[in-house]
Each structure stands twice: as C-alpha cells, then as structure tokens.
Design an enzyme around this catalytic site. Structure first.
Site, PDB file in Angstrom:
ATOM      1  N   LYS A  59     154.466  72.855  -3.624  1.00  0.00           N
ATOM      2  CA  LYS A  59     155.624  73.665  -4.015  1.00  0.00           C
ATOM      3  C   LYS A  59     156.492  72.970  -5.049  1.00  0.00           C
ATOM      4  CE  LYS A  59     155.638  75.299   0.770  1.00  0.00           C
ATOM      5  NZ  LYS A  59     155.467  74.119   1.639  1.00  0.00           N
TER       6      LYS A  59
ATOM      7  N   TYR B 257     158.496  67.185   0.372  1.00  0.00           N
ATOM      8  CA  TYR B 257     158.124  66.605   1.668  1.00  0.00           C
ATOM      9  C   TYR B 257     157.821  65.113   1.562  1.00  0.00           C
ATOM     10  CZ  TYR B 257     157.407  71.507   3.142  1.00  0.00           C
ATOM     11  OH  TYR B 257     157.550  72.848   3.406  1.00  0.00           O
TER      12      TYR B 257
ATOM     13  N   HIS C 209     159.610  76.886  -4.304  1.00  0.00           N
ATOM     14  CA  HIS C 209     160.080  76.597  -2.940  1.00  0.00           C
ATOM     15  C   HIS C 209     161.300  77.438  -2.551  1.00  0.00           C
ATOM     16  CE1 HIS C 209     159.669  73.051   0.073  1.00  0.00           C
ATOM     17  NE2 HIS C 209     160.112  74.104   0.696  1.00  0.00           N
TER      18      HIS C 209
ATOM     19  N   ASP D 138     149.296  72.775   3.825  1.00  0.00           N
ATOM     20  CA  ASP D 138     150.546  73.133   3.158  1.00  0.00           C
ATOM     21  C   ASP D 138     151.421  71.897   2.973  1.00  0.00           C
ATOM     22  OD1 ASP D 138     152.527  75.469   2.469  1.00  0.00           O
ATOM     23  OD2 ASP D 138     153.683  74.079   3.697  1.00  0.00           O
TER      24      ASP D 138
END
Ligand SMILES: NC(=O)c1ccc[n+]([C@@H]2O[C@H](COP(=O)([O-])OP(=O)(O)OC[C@H]3O[C@@H](n4cnc5c(N)ncnc54)[C@H](OP(=O)(O)O)[C@@H]3O)[C@@H](O)[C@H]2O)c1
Ligand SMILES: *[C@@H]1O[C@H](CO)[C@@H](O)[C@H](O)[C@H]1NC(C)=O
Ligand SMILES: *[C@@H]1O[C@H](CO)[C@@H](O)[C@H](O)[C@H]1NC(C)=O
Ligand SMILES: *[C@@H]1O[C@H](CO)[C@@H](O)[C@H](O)[C@H]1NC(C)=O
Length: 334
Positions: free
Chosen positions: A110, A81, A143, A76
């Site tokens: 995402k 990120y 997201h 994931d």
C-alpha cells in the site's frame, strides 16, 4: 427467492480458477487478474494506547513462512507496516525451498499518505518492491484517501485522491503493480473515483467484521465488479483487542459457541466463513502457528441461512480502526 439468488451469486463468484496448491478459491478481478479469496494480514496493530506496535524482531517473517506452508497464497502488507522486508524474505525463502513460485503468491502492498503527489507514487512503489525483493506486486492499494506532509505527520495536504490515482494507474501501466485499488474510501469517494477514472479500482479494502458489515459498500462494489477485501476481520471478538464499550460479541458468546459446535468449527472460523460467504476476502493476521492454520481451515463447511441471519444482527457500524486523529483531513472518510 432472495436467498436463492444470493446463493447463486455466491457460487458464481467463488467457482472459477484455483491457484495451484492454494486452499482458497480465486476471484476474477475486473481487470482480468485473479486474487485468492482469503489472505494473510501482517500488520502488528495498535497497542492499548492506539500507538502502532513497533517491529522489533523477525516474527512477521516467521509468520509469513508458516502461512505459505499452511497454504495461504495471498499476503497483505503496506509501506507503513515496516515489515515489507520480512514479507520479501519469507516469500524468497519459500521460493528457494520450492514451496511456492512467485506467480502463485498474490502480494499486496500500500501507498502511504505522504506519497500522494502524482509523481511520488511510482517511486514509492519502487521502494516497496526493493524491500519486497520482487519486480512487481499483484495489488497496489492507496492506503487512505487523504494525504499528509510526512510519514508520521498530522499536517494534511490537499492533494486530491483523483490525482494520486493517476500515479497508481501509471504504476499499473509500467507493470510494477498487476492490479490497483483503494482502502478506506467511503461510498461517496468510491463513486467519485469510479466516475472520474478510466482505469477502475479492482479492489476496495475496508474494515469488515461482525460489528461493521459494510452493506452499502458491498452492494456498490458488487454492482461495479470491485472485489471487497475485509481487514480486521475479527473486530472486537477477542477481549485483548476489544476497547472498553466495544459492542458484542466476544469469542465466548454462548450463541456463537453453539453455532461453532454445530459445524465442529471454532468461533473464529465461523466468523471468517461468514465474511467469506458475504463475498468478502478476509485477511486475518496471526503470528501463532495453530491460529494461522485454524483460520485458513474454512473451506469444508457452509453456514445455513438461520445462522447467517443471526450473525447479521451484530452489525452496528462500530469500527476497531477508527483513526479519529485523522479527522481534520479534507478527505477523511469516516
Ligand atoms: N488497509 C488498512 O487500513 C488496514 C487496517 C487494519 C488492518 N489491515 C490489514 O488487515 C490485517 C488483519 O487485521 P488486524 O491485524 O487489524 O486484525 P485481525 O486479523 O482481525 O486480528 C488479529 C488479532 O487476532 C488474533 N488472532 C488471530 N487469529 C486468532 C484465532 N484463531 N484465535 C484467537 N486469536 C486470534 C491475533 O493474535 P496473534 O497474532 O497473537 O496470534 C491478533 O491479535 C492486518 O494485519 C493488515 O494486513 C489493513
Ligand atoms: C531476493 O531474491 C533472490 C532471487 O530472486 C534471492 O536470490 C535472494 O536471496 C533474495 N534476497 C533476500 C534478502 O531474500
Ligand atoms: C457518479 O455517477 C452516477 C451516475 O451517473 C451519479 O448518480 C452519482 O451521483 C455520481 N457520484 C459522484 C460522487 O460523482
Ligand atoms: C472435528 O474437528 C476436529 C478438528 O478439525 C477433527 O479432528 C475431528 O475429527 C472433527 N470431528 C468430526 C466428528 O468431524
């Protein structure tokens, strides 16, 4: 009776396809694709001031390589990120070494909040794919339900998530994402999306741990064949991640320690197993080899009803990821 029905549902859901070399069973999504029912988180998290920890080294790449070696087949990540490139390198390396094939690894990324305009969605995914060094992701998630003007901005844009969803559908039609879904939608938002879409979300990813067990969302998803992926599966279990005033339990809670001893397991393993038995796909994150291996080792025991009932009592609707700084957005979910 209810217990028997629950157990029957549980087995119906977990028995089925197994991805080669994967320790976790797979779940058949409502679009026909399969998702391993256990994943690996790659977000470095917030520091004590609720500021995202910056990515400064290759620890995520190393962690993903360890995870693939340990048997994880579901990773994931997210555009925000800032580590999709590291996930891409780790997967590419393990493909080159013959540890996995691309089609044996389920990769999720995402869409960030500044790419919610319908025609921004596909280009945003293409950028992610380039960093991930792959031609498709297995799952593309929205997201958050709300939109912002730019990446780190707190200026909200009124773009309706139903419009964003049309861009997600386009990404699926183009084959850039095998499956599509959403994160952090509340029940009303999920119902509205369900009622107003031809292509249904295959997955809902939401915070799910002992303190926030999501009974209403899990029930809706169960009834509509949406898989529930549980993020921040440890909640406030570890003192290092528990904010002042966070409700119990901690990892040294005597009752949890006793349950763990009974199964010859650790408290983190008991927590992950509990979520798994609720029908949730946990995605624990760790950059520590022993913990990466420990967390995946939950497929050789089963909690009894008595222990499940005790674990259920910790539910208090308390969130670790509460993002109050987004609360002015029209589509703020919490
Ligand atoms: N969609 C969203 O909005 C959203 C939001 C949050 C998270 N997520 C996803 O969900 C993933 C997991 O959530 P999370 O990272 O917030 O929290 P988490 O997985 O519940 O907890 C991670 C923390 O637990 C520690 N840890 C892991 N296993 C352990 C063990 N067996 N014993 C002791 N400590 C252990 C890790 O330490 P070390 O790493 O130092 O070992 C790290 O500090 C994220 O990485 C991300 O991929 C998604
Ligand atoms: C990207 O994948 C290709 C194989 O498809 C591989 O040859 C290349 O080394 C990978 N790049 C990185 C940066 O991992
Ligand atoms: C969605 O449709 C169901 C069934 O028709 C209805 O009960 C529900 O109120 C609708 N919800 C929303 C938010 O549109
Ligand atoms: C308990 O678990 C440990 C660690 O997985 C293992 O080495 C040990 O053999 C187990 N003991 C029993 C009695 O099953």
């Amino acid at each position: 009776m209810l217990v028997l029905i629950n157990i029957a549902i549980f087995f119906a859901a977990v028995v089925g396809h197994n991805i080669p070399a994967c320790k976790a069973p797979a779940y058949r999504l409502n679009d026909g694709n399969h998702m391993p029912r256990f994943g690996f988180g790659t977000w470095l998290g917030f520091d004590n001031n609720q500021v995202p920890v910056p990515v400064t080294d290759d620890s995520v790449q190393k962690a993903v390589e360890l995870a693939l070696e340990a048997g994880y087949r579901h990773i994931d990540t997210a555009a925000i990120y800032d580590d999709e490139d590291q996930v891409g390198k780790a997967v590419s390396n393990k493909i080159e070494e013959g540890v996995v094939k691309r089609d044996e690894v389920f990769i999720t990324t995402k869409l960030w909040n500044d790419k919610h305009a319908c025609d921004s969605v596909v280009p945003a995914l293409q950028e992610s794919l380039q960093k991930l060094n792959t031609s498709y992701v297995d799952l593309f998630l929205m997201h958050w339900p709300f939109a912002t003007e730019s990446k780190f901005s707190m200026k909200f844009v009124e773009t309706d998530y139903l419009e964003t969803w049309q861009g997600m559908v386009e990404a699926k039609k183009l084959g850039l994402a095998k499956s599509i879904g959403v994160c952090n939608f509340n029940l009303g938002q999920l119902q509205r999306l369900w009622n107003n879409s031809d292509v249904k979300p295959a997955v809902l990813q939401v915070e799910t741990n002992l303190n926030i067990q999501q009974p209403e969302l899990r029930e809706f998803c169960h009834n509509h064949d949406i898989a529930v992926m549980g993020y921040t599966p440890f909640g406030s279990l570890f003192p290092s991640r528990a904010r002042p005033g966070a409700p119990p339990p901690r990892v040294d809670d005597p009752h949890l320690v006793a349950i763990a001893q009974k199964y010859n397991k650790t408290v983190p393993q008991v927590v992950l197993r509990y979520l798994f038995e609720l029908g949730v796909t946990p995605i624990p994150k760790s950059v520590t080899k022993t913990r990466i291996e420990e967390n995946l080792d939950i497929f050789n025991f089963q909690l009894d009803e008595f222990d499940r009932q005790h674990l259920k009592t910790y539910h208090s609707n308390y969130r670790v990821v509460d993002v109050k700084f987004f609360s002015e957005a029209t589509y703020y979910p919490f």
